[in-house]
Write a protein that holds these residues in place. Structure first.
Motif, PDB file in Angstrom:
ATOM      1  N   THR A 219       0.767  -1.061   0.214  1.00 34.93           N
ATOM      2  CA  THR A 219       0.070  -0.520   0.260  1.00 34.93           C
ATOM      3  C   THR A 219       1.076   1.163   0.479  1.00 34.93           C
ATOM      4  O   THR A 219       1.783   1.424   0.729  1.00 34.93           O
ATOM      5  N   ASP A 244      -2.477   2.285  -4.094  1.00 28.95           N
ATOM      6  CA  ASP A 244      -2.303   3.827  -3.472  1.00 28.95           C
ATOM      7  C   ASP A 244      -3.520   4.444  -3.538  1.00 28.95           C
ATOM      8  O   ASP A 244      -4.603   3.385  -4.793  1.00 28.95           O
ATOM      9  N   VAL A 245      -4.050   5.750  -4.123  1.00 27.82           N
ATOM     10  CA  VAL A 245      -5.519   6.492  -3.469  1.00 27.82           C
ATOM     11  C   VAL A 245      -5.494   6.810  -5.845  1.00 27.82           C
ATOM     12  O   VAL A 245      -4.467   6.929  -5.762  1.00 27.82           O
ATOM     13  N   ASP A 267      -9.088   3.746  -2.550  1.00 20.46           N
ATOM     14  CA  ASP A 267      -8.736   4.578  -0.923  1.00 20.46           C
ATOM     15  C   ASP A 267      -8.642   2.992   0.302  1.00 20.46           C
ATOM     16  O   ASP A 267      -9.543   2.638   0.698  1.00 20.46           O
ATOM     17  N   THR A 269      -8.838   3.397   3.094  1.00 21.70           N
ATOM     18  CA  THR A 269      -9.935   3.794   4.801  1.00 21.70           C
ATOM     19  C   THR A 269     -11.278   3.578   4.227  1.00 21.70           C
ATOM     20  O   THR A 269     -12.471   3.918   4.987  1.00 21.70           O
ATOM     21  N   ALA A 270     -12.038   3.065   3.097  1.00 24.54           N
ATOM     22  CA  ALA A 270     -12.949   2.719   2.254  1.00 24.54           C
ATOM     23  C   ALA A 270     -13.252   1.339   3.181  1.00 24.54           C
ATOM     24  O   ALA A 270     -12.407   0.599   3.542  1.00 24.54           O
ATOM     25  N   SER A 311      -8.741  12.437  10.638  1.00 24.90           N
ATOM     26  CA  SER A 311      -7.610  11.571   9.408  1.00 24.90           C
ATOM     27  C   SER A 311      -6.114  11.012   9.114  1.00 24.90           C
ATOM     28  O   SER A 311      -6.480   9.967   9.071  1.00 24.90           O
ATOM     29  N   VAL A 315      -6.214   6.433   7.795  1.00 21.83           N
ATOM     30  CA  VAL A 315      -5.384   5.547   7.468  1.00 21.83           C
ATOM     31  C   VAL A 315      -4.250   5.016   7.631  1.00 21.83           C
ATOM     32  O   VAL A 315      -3.746   4.290   7.243  1.00 21.83           O
ATOM     33  N   SER A 319      -7.719   1.809   8.792  1.00 24.51           N
ATOM     34  CA  SER A 319      -7.661   0.574   7.526  1.00 24.51           C
ATOM     35  C   SER A 319      -6.376  -0.269   7.998  1.00 24.51           C
ATOM     36  O   SER A 319      -6.870  -1.351   7.259  1.00 24.51           O
TER      37      SER A 319
END
Length: 452
Positions: A219, A244-245, A267, A269-270, A311, A315, A319
């Motif tokens: 990641t 990655d995002v 993402d 964090t989804a 945040s 992350v 996550s």
């Protein structure tokens, strides 16, 4: 970013001035390269107390010429391995001094000192005390020896199970690791080279490609440390999935194409990230999971809004917990697999202005300590973490000059690390011979003075 101070100290005027002013005198570190993949020279095998008879053949396979105490006065050894597994009382502890005192000055620049200890025995407080004493000894030695040399302590149950760890510590791949304690279990705790875990066979046909046939997910792979981790795992033969995002899609595609890997713009964090990762894996399975993605949103707590706090925690920690749980529950990680997470010395020592970041990285340490024994027992998967210190990246290049210089010099090696130092440590954790290394958090920080 170039370290001009390190370059200056390598000149005659630089050596003169730094000596006169008592300034740090860092030595260029010898790191792994295709042209110089190993340390050259002689390894001294010394003992204190009763020695482990299984250690000698393991050391013979490191690629270094092995000598004994009788060879201590001939030339400069590249490495010294002191077997102190048999030290059980203070009389035997005196043998540690007697063994290393005559040779420590002669170790070559960028050389290695590895002390081997035994597991702490709670039923014998004398053994427990003197084996614990080895930790203080090694940490202090690492701060003394200078000139790019490192000192580390390995507590081992079984010399054969420690082979991958000794190979790593006695190689250029461990250049920025010093003052560390690494605990290694027995061969029945995990995978040794060519031996299976949980009934699965993990063959290693090519020592130069130890990860051949394995799939790794990294990641945060679009740039920085994550990119170099993906590159290093691919070098060792792994098929790499780069995550990655979506906003980093162009960089992600560039990295994956260069490494012959695949991209996964996502993402992390989804809420359904774990399920989406499992569905996207080639063949539906994974051997190596590297949690590298992370962010910083620095500000002192009194000035930190809730969004900056949440945040970073989402992350860097939440996550990781969610996706790891989902992948293990789905059976996506094969038996014999590896999970490697990214902590930080900020999570170990704390750092002003980083309460959110330090909390998230300390949480990673907690994850490793709690999950490692259960993941091995239930899934045949090891769980470890790297804890980087000051690493030369685009992020640290943007740090103000004096803070950056302090970060570089405040460690036993007197310089910053590079992304490859972190990546080599991840690759060691990921290797098929590292199954007895579980629940470890290894600082890749040059023995930073923070939290040391």
């Amino acid at each position: 970013m170039a370290d001009r101070y390190l370059s200056f100290t390598g000149t005659a005027p630089g050596r003169f001035l730094t000596r006169r002013l008592g300034l740090p005198q860092p030595a260029p570190l010898r790191r792994w390269s295709a042209e110089h993949p190993s340390l050259d020279g002689r390894l001294l095998h010394l003992t204190a107390g009763k020695s482990d008879p299984d250690l000698a053949p393991v050391l013979a396979r490191t690629g270094l010429e092995v000598g004994t105490r009788a060879d201590a006065g001939t030339g400069r050894p590249t490495a010294v391995v002191l077997d102190a597994t048999g030290v059980r009382d203070t009389d035997a502890l005196a043998e540690v001094h007697a063994a290393l005192h005559p040779v420590v000055r002669s170790v070559a620049e960028s050389g290695r000192i590895v002390v081997l200890g035994a597991p702490l025995d709670p039923a014998d407080h004398h053994q427990y005390a003197v084996q614990q004493a080895l930790e203080g000894f090694v940490r202090s030695l690492g701060k003394e020896i200078g000139r790019g040399r490192t000192a580390n302590l390995v507590r081992l149950t079984d010399a054969g199970a420690a082979e991958s760890t000794l190979r790593f510590l006695l190689s250029p791949k461990s250049a920025y690791i010093s003052g560390q304690l690494i605990e290694v279990g027995g061969r029945d705790a995990g995978v040794d080279t060519g031996i299976g875990i949980g009934g699965a066979t993990v063959p290693v046909d090519d020592p130069a490609k130890p990860l051949a046939g394995r799939t790794a997910l990294v990641t945060g792979a679009a740039r920085g440390i994550g990119e170099v981790v993906a590159e290093t795992l691919a070098r060792d033969g792994a098929r790499v999935v780069c995550l990655d995002v979506p906003a980093a899609g162009a960089d992600l595609a560039r990295v994956a194409e260069r490494l012959g890997g695949t991209t996964l713009p996502l993402d992390i964090t989804a809420g359904d990230a774990g399920a989406r990762i499992a569905a996207a894996l080639p063949g539906g399975h994974l051997d190596i999971l590297v949690h590298n993605a992370g962010i910083t949103r620095d500000r002192r707590l009194a000035n930190m809004p809730a969004e900056r706090w949440s945040s970073v925690l989402d992350v860097n920690l939440a996550s990781v917990l969610r996706s790891t749980d989902a992948l293990l529950a789905a059976g996506a990680l094969r038996s014999g697999g590896r999970i490697v997470a990214t902590a930080s010395i900020a999570g170990i020592a704390g750092n002003a202005g980083q309460t959110n970041y330090a909390a998230s990285k300390a949480g990673i340490v907690g994850l490793v300590r709690s999950l490692a024994p259960r993941a091995l027992a239930e899934y045949g998967v090891t769980v470890n973490a790297v804890a980087p210190g000051f690493i030369e990246t685009r992020m640290t290049a943007a740090v103000p000059l004096f803070i950056r210089e302090a970060g570089r010099r405040m460690n036993s090696l007197g310089q910053g690390g590079v992304p490859g130092d972190v990546a080599e440590t991840v690759a060691w954790f990921a290797g098929p011979g590292s199954g007895a290394v579980n629940g470890q958090v290894v600082r890749v920080c040059g023995q930073s003075l923070l939290g040391a």
